[in-house]
Enzyme design. Structure first.
Site, mmCIF file in Angstrom:
data_model
loop_
_atom_site.group_PDB
_atom_site.id
_atom_site.type_symbol
_atom_site.label_atom_id
_atom_site.label_comp_id
_atom_site.label_asym_id
_atom_site.label_seq_id
_atom_site.Cartn_x
_atom_site.Cartn_y
_atom_site.Cartn_z
ATOM 1 N N GLU A 52 -4.601 7.938 -3.470
ATOM 2 C CA GLU A 52 -5.057 6.652 -2.919
ATOM 3 C C GLU A 52 -5.331 5.636 -4.015
ATOM 4 O O GLU A 52 -5.219 4.430 -3.793
ATOM 5 C CB GLU A 52 -6.308 6.856 -2.064
ATOM 6 C CG GLU A 52 -6.074 7.586 -0.751
ATOM 7 C CD GLU A 52 -5.093 6.873 0.170
ATOM 8 O OE1 GLU A 52 -4.926 5.645 0.046
ATOM 9 O OE2 GLU A 52 -4.482 7.555 0.999
ATOM 10 N N HIS B 23 1.810 4.466 -2.918
ATOM 11 C CA HIS B 23 1.896 5.915 -2.703
ATOM 12 C C HIS B 23 3.265 6.445 -3.125
ATOM 13 O O HIS B 23 3.380 7.481 -3.793
ATOM 14 C CB HIS B 23 1.695 6.239 -1.219
ATOM 15 C CG HIS B 23 0.273 6.273 -0.773
ATOM 16 N ND1 HIS B 23 -0.679 7.070 -1.368
ATOM 17 C CD2 HIS B 23 -0.369 5.631 0.245
ATOM 18 C CE1 HIS B 23 -1.842 6.914 -0.749
ATOM 19 N NE2 HIS B 23 -1.677 6.042 0.228
ATOM 20 N N HIS C 22 0.831 -1.202 0.000
ATOM 21 C CA HIS C 22 0.000 0.000 0.000
ATOM 22 C C HIS C 22 0.870 1.258 0.000
ATOM 23 O O HIS C 22 0.700 2.148 -0.846
ATOM 24 C CB HIS C 22 -0.926 -0.007 1.221
ATOM 25 C CG HIS C 22 -1.816 1.188 1.318
ATOM 26 N ND1 HIS C 22 -3.112 1.184 0.845
ATOM 27 C CD2 HIS C 22 -1.606 2.429 1.826
ATOM 28 C CE1 HIS C 22 -3.656 2.373 1.055
ATOM 29 N NE2 HIS C 22 -2.756 3.144 1.657
ATOM 30 N N GLU C 23 1.788 1.336 0.942
ATOM 31 C CA GLU C 23 2.641 2.525 1.014
ATOM 32 C C GLU C 23 3.581 2.600 -0.180
ATOM 33 O O GLU C 23 3.910 3.689 -0.660
ATOM 34 C CB GLU C 23 3.426 2.545 2.322
ATOM 35 C CG GLU C 23 2.575 2.573 3.580
ATOM 36 C CD GLU C 23 1.564 3.705 3.614
ATOM 37 O OE1 GLU C 23 1.813 4.752 2.989
ATOM 38 O OE2 GLU C 23 0.508 3.545 4.262
#
Length: 497
Positions: free
Chosen positions: A291, A265, A261-262
């Site tokens: 996102e 980003h 997830h990170e």
């Protein structure tokens, strides 16, 4: 080249330097700062925030920008930079410098209180700081102004022009499609994912996470990963983008999904144009689009069948005893188990949006004045019982699980769902374009996908609005039917519905 434009760019780069220096201090505060350093760190961050605000709202800068706005010799990118900076100055001028300093100091204090409350597992240690912060956010709403709902002013800071009435409609649609699908899954044979909850040694988990990040294309020459209480991404420039993860030795999923997830980003931040540093064209267009990048990598890639066909053998080599009788297909299905859960960051793709809905409704009630901060624990627990059928056992697994409120990030949570819906739409078109070019992500190579995202999204910064960017890529603005179709196709197959 217009000399005035270059002078303005130089001033804005200096302001960016101050803001990014403050960001380094914030990163340190959330990772390595000694406990006794928090008091002075709050003051340091407040000082830098005030200095940045003073420089940004200095009259000469605005005057130079106004003169440039009528300069016909500027190219399209330069014109957009000027327009967006003037728009931001107009907003920032609504804030007294004393308010900026006070808000920054209150956020640092609230973050310290949130950490203490988590350690004590009792929200009462957080409530005074949170209450003060909420009062400041309500004051901010009045400074910014709004036409319909006060929460609109905060939403606009993360997803420009998004309003409560539109969000309410989106969440109504989501529930209309999601709830029947969740009911079908509930009545089906459940997937066994117990093997996730064994002992997985920390260093081996860490090393596997690093390999997943490298595979995605995260550049460790322009970033690093560390440990924090709540995973986050922070950028000081496209060549210094840092992420954090968390590791639970008794739950393998924490590390995997935090890293991916990170990492999503961070790939966006590393793909922004370096030559526009300090200018709007070097910034992400919106939190919803941001996102979309994390959710695309986390779900459409990281929870896909092909991804684990590629990566499961290595994971099994690292943990042979724990995964002895588990196949890649078993692992893939377990990654996609749908079941109501306490922790948002560990939630499956479907019930995740009920977590976001809960936070959105609570925030809306707080900012609208219908919910008092002293009642936040009870309201949270009641919402989890109603929406997810879950009894919250304690504050750490309930109202204290997210860091966002301690940052004053009211209006942020809805972008997680908006981002998921953008992600489904973007991934649909990415797969379509890659097939046309004779390649695919399903052979295990993620580089073509990253290149597509770089070309279609990352490199543009704020050149397009979120709506225009989506329309440019997909020939239409955000449409949740892409998410609905993706979810129905995927989970019908997994659960044999």
């Amino acid at each position: 080249m217009n000399n005035t434009y270059e002078e303005v760019k130089k001033k804005l780069k200096r302001i960016a330097d101050i803001n990014n220096s403050a960001a380094v201090l914030q990163w340190d505060q959330e990772t390595f700062i000694p406990k006794n350093g928090n008091h002075f760190r709050a003051e340091q961050l407040a000082t830098l925030s005030a200095l940045s605000h003073e420089l940004f709202t200095e009259p000469q800068l605005e005057q130079d920008l106004l003169e440039l706005s009528s300069d016909k010799n500027l190219n399209e990118g330069q014109k957009i930079n000027i327009e967006l900076v003037l728009e931001e100055i107009k907003k920032q001028k609504k804030y007294p410098v004393e308010f900026v300093e006070l808000l920054s100091h209150s956020i640092s204090t609230a973050f310290q209180a949130w950490n203490q409350a988590r350690e004590e597992n009792d929200v009462k240690f957080f409530l005074p700081a949170l209450s003060r912060l909420v009062e400041l956010k309500k004051e901010e709403v009045q400074l910014l102004g709004y036409e319909e709902h006060p929460y609109d002013a905060l939403l606009n800071q993360y997803e420009k022009n998004l309003k409560v009435k539109e969000l309410d409609f989106i969440f109504d649609q989501v529930q209309l499609y999601l709830l029947p699908l969740l009911e079908k899954i509930h009545n089906s044979k459940q997937i066994n994912d117990q093997f996730f909850r064994q002992h997985f040694e920390k260093d081996r988990q860490w090393n596997f996470g690093i390999e997943l990040l490298k595979q995605m294309g995260y550049d460790f020459e322009s970033g690093r990963q560390d440990i924090s209480a709540h995973p986050f991404t922070i950028s000081f420039s496209p060549q210094d983008v840092r992420i954090t993860t968390r590791i639970d030795e008794n739950n393998l999923t924490e590390m995997i999904w935090s890293c991916i997830h990170e990492g999503g980003h961070a790939l966006y931040e590393q793909g922004l144009p370096t030559d526009e540093y300090g200018m709007p064209l070097s910034e992400a267009v919106s939190l919803g689009i941001h996102e979309s990048q994390s959710r695309l990598w986390e779900n459409h890639v990281g929870r896909s069948e092909w991804y684990w066909k590629k990566n499961f053998p290595e994971l099994k080599n690292l943990f042979p005893a724990q995964l002895k009788n588990i196949s890649a297909d078993d692992f893939y299905k377990a990654c996609n188990k749908v079941e109501p859960s306490l922790i948002r960051t560990n939630a499956d793709e479907l019930t995740y949006h009920l977590h976001i809905l809960i936070r959105y409704q609570l925030e809306k009630a707080i900012i609208g004045g219908e919910l008092k901060i002293e009642n936040i624990r009870d309201a949270w627990n009641e919402a989890y019982q109603k929406q997810l059928g879950i009894k919250v056992p304690d504050d750490k697994h309930g109202v204290l699980q997210d860091v966002h409120w301690s940052h004053g990030s009211f209006g942020y949570f809805p972008t997680y769902s908006i981002g998921s819906f953008y992600a489904a739409q973007f991934y649909h078109y990415a797969a379509k374009d890659l097939r046309k070019s004779g390649t695919t992500v399903e052979d295990g190579r993620t580089a073509p996908l990253l290149n597509w995202l770089r070309e279609k999204i990352h490199r543009h910064g704020k050149f397009y609005s979120a709506r225009d960017l989506c329309t440019r890529i997909c020939e239409k603005p955000l449409d949740i039917s892409y998410f609905v179709n993706y979810a129905e196709n995927k989970f019908h197959r997994i659960y044999n519905l």
